[in-house]
Design an enzyme around this catalytic site. Structure first.
Site, short mmCIF file in Angstrom:
data_model
loop_
_atom_site.label_atom_id
_atom_site.label_comp_id
_atom_site.label_asym_id
_atom_site.label_seq_id
_atom_site.Cartn_x
_atom_site.Cartn_y
_atom_site.Cartn_z
N LEU A 45 54.51 47.80 -23.41
CA LEU A 45 53.90 46.46 -23.49
C LEU A 45 53.56 46.08 -24.93
O LEU A 45 53.22 46.92 -25.76
CB LEU A 45 52.64 46.43 -22.63
CG LEU A 45 52.86 46.75 -21.15
CD1 LEU A 45 51.55 46.71 -20.38
CD2 LEU A 45 53.88 45.81 -20.50
N HIS A 49 53.93 40.51 -23.60
CA HIS A 49 53.48 40.80 -22.23
C HIS A 49 52.02 40.38 -22.05
O HIS A 49 51.63 39.87 -21.00
CB HIS A 49 53.60 42.30 -21.93
CG HIS A 49 54.99 42.83 -21.96
ND1 HIS A 49 55.43 43.69 -22.94
CD2 HIS A 49 56.05 42.63 -21.14
CE1 HIS A 49 56.69 44.01 -22.71
NE2 HIS A 49 57.10 43.37 -21.63
N GLN A 165 67.34 35.09 -17.35
CA GLN A 165 66.65 35.82 -16.28
C GLN A 165 65.67 34.89 -15.55
O GLN A 165 65.58 34.90 -14.32
CB GLN A 165 65.90 37.02 -16.87
CG GLN A 165 64.92 37.67 -15.90
CD GLN A 165 64.29 38.92 -16.47
OE1 GLN A 165 64.93 39.96 -16.48
NE2 GLN A 165 63.06 38.84 -16.95
N VAL A 188 56.69 34.87 -27.63
CA VAL A 188 55.74 35.29 -28.68
C VAL A 188 56.57 35.92 -29.80
O VAL A 188 57.42 36.77 -29.56
CB VAL A 188 54.70 36.28 -28.13
CG1 VAL A 188 53.77 36.78 -29.23
CG2 VAL A 188 53.89 35.63 -27.01
O1 PAF Z 1 62.01 41.26 -17.96
C1 PAF Z 1 61.80 42.42 -17.54
O2 PAF Z 1 61.01 43.18 -18.09
C2 PAF Z 1 62.56 42.91 -16.32
O3 PAF Z 1 63.85 42.40 -16.28
C3 PAF Z 1 61.81 42.60 -14.99
C4 PAF Z 1 61.66 41.11 -14.75
C5 PAF Z 1 60.44 43.26 -15.02
C6 PAF Z 1 62.59 43.19 -13.80
O4 PAF Z 1 62.76 44.56 -13.94
#
Ligand code: PAF
Length: 296
Positions: A45, A49, A165, A188
């Site tokens: 992280l 995040h 995504q 960020v």
């Molecule tokens: O973006 C990420 O960290 C990953 O692709 C996710 C959304 C946690 C799925 O494993």
């Protein structure tokens, strides 16, 4: 939007390993009438995040952060084994960010013996990363669908750095009638503009010095598009800028439609657009993107 204030009932951060334990926590919150945000992550992280956790705190009473390095979204030869993992550091950061639960299932819990289901999202999964990482978005869609049905949140929050995504997940949620609001959070960046990513840790010092050129190329592309330059020219100049800055293989530097990732060009953009790039510095694949908001 709620005002964020420190919780009077702050508890040590529970680290939950099973679907049953997760559901017990969420069920208890639901009985008290509390709302839930899910922040799916693969750990390692960073500030990016934590901005998602902060958004979760502003949107819901409780925040679940999942930490799971999902094997099914890594292709052969990709960095699944090497992907950075530091669960205790993640837990410390989440405690500081006032998350309520870290959900860190084992691979066996997520994919029990005999697991045979895969969700393929068409359309927005195709092209861009979909061309270069076969199976990647099916892995993402499947694990995100599972995380959503395991935690049944009111909102789920994803970073815009992985813009394709985010589009895939929005499509998944719409198509499967999942009762969750999907929110995208702004990218960020480091001081020099490099988008925060767990994979930045792979960059050697001389690669790190070159890495911000990707954001510079995206910004230059955005400015030229707003001046009316053709998409074909802007894409070619973007690729040339990355090569000149020392990037190796360029998977793509493309202008697409905001929200639907429809192809733009070959002439000037008509309508809100996004410039998206993926390229290698050494063995590290970096991705980034930029909205060109008032195109058209
Ligand atoms: O973006 C990420 O960290 C990953 O692709 C996710 C959304 C946690 C799925 O494993």
């Amino acid at each position: 939007m709620r005002v964020i204030s420190p919780r009077m009932d702050a508890q040590p951060l529970p680290i939950v390993r099973t679907v049953a334990a997760l559901r017990a926590h969420v069920g208890a919150w639901r009985e008290r009438g509390q709302t839930v945000a899910l922040v799916p992550t693969m750990g390692a992280l960073h500030e990016g995040h934590l901005s998602l956790v902060k958004m979760g705190r502003a949107q819901a009473d409780r925040v679940v952060v999942s930490v799971f390095v999902n094997p099914t979204q890594f292709g052969r030869g990709e960095d699944f084994e090497a992907y950075p993992r530091d669960e205790m550091a993640d837990a410390d950061l989440l405690r500081g960010a006032q998350a309520d639960i870290m959900y860190a299932p084992t691979p066996e819990e997520m994919y029990p013996a005999g697991f045979s289901t895969s969700i393929t999202v068409g359309g927005v999964s195709e092209g861009l990363c979909g061309d270069f990482r076969p199976g990647h978005f099916a892995g993402v869609a499947t694990v995100v669908a599972k995380l959503l049905t395991q935690s049944v949140p009111d909102v789920a929050i994803f970073g815009e750095k992985d813009y394709q995504q985010l589009m895939v997940i929005r499509r998944l949620v719409r198509d499967l009638d999942l009762a969750v609001e999907v929110l995208g959070a702004p990218i960020v960046r480091e001081r020099d503009g490099l988008a925060r990513s767990s994979r930045n840790a792979y960059l050697a010092a001389e690669e790190r010095a070159k890495a911000a050129a990707m954001y510079a190329a995206l910004k230059a592309a955005g400015a030229r598009l707003l001046e009316g330059a053709s998409v074909t020219d802007v894409e070619a100049q973007g690729r040339a800028a990355l090569t000149a800055a020392g990037f190796g293989a360029i998977d793509y530097f493309e202008v697409r439609g905001e929200g639907d990732l429809a192809r733009r060009g070959p002439g000037p953009i008509k309508g809100p657009s996004r410039v998206l790039a993926a390229a290698f510095l050494g063995r590290t694949r970096l991705i980034d993107n930029l909205a060109v908001a008032n195109g058209g």
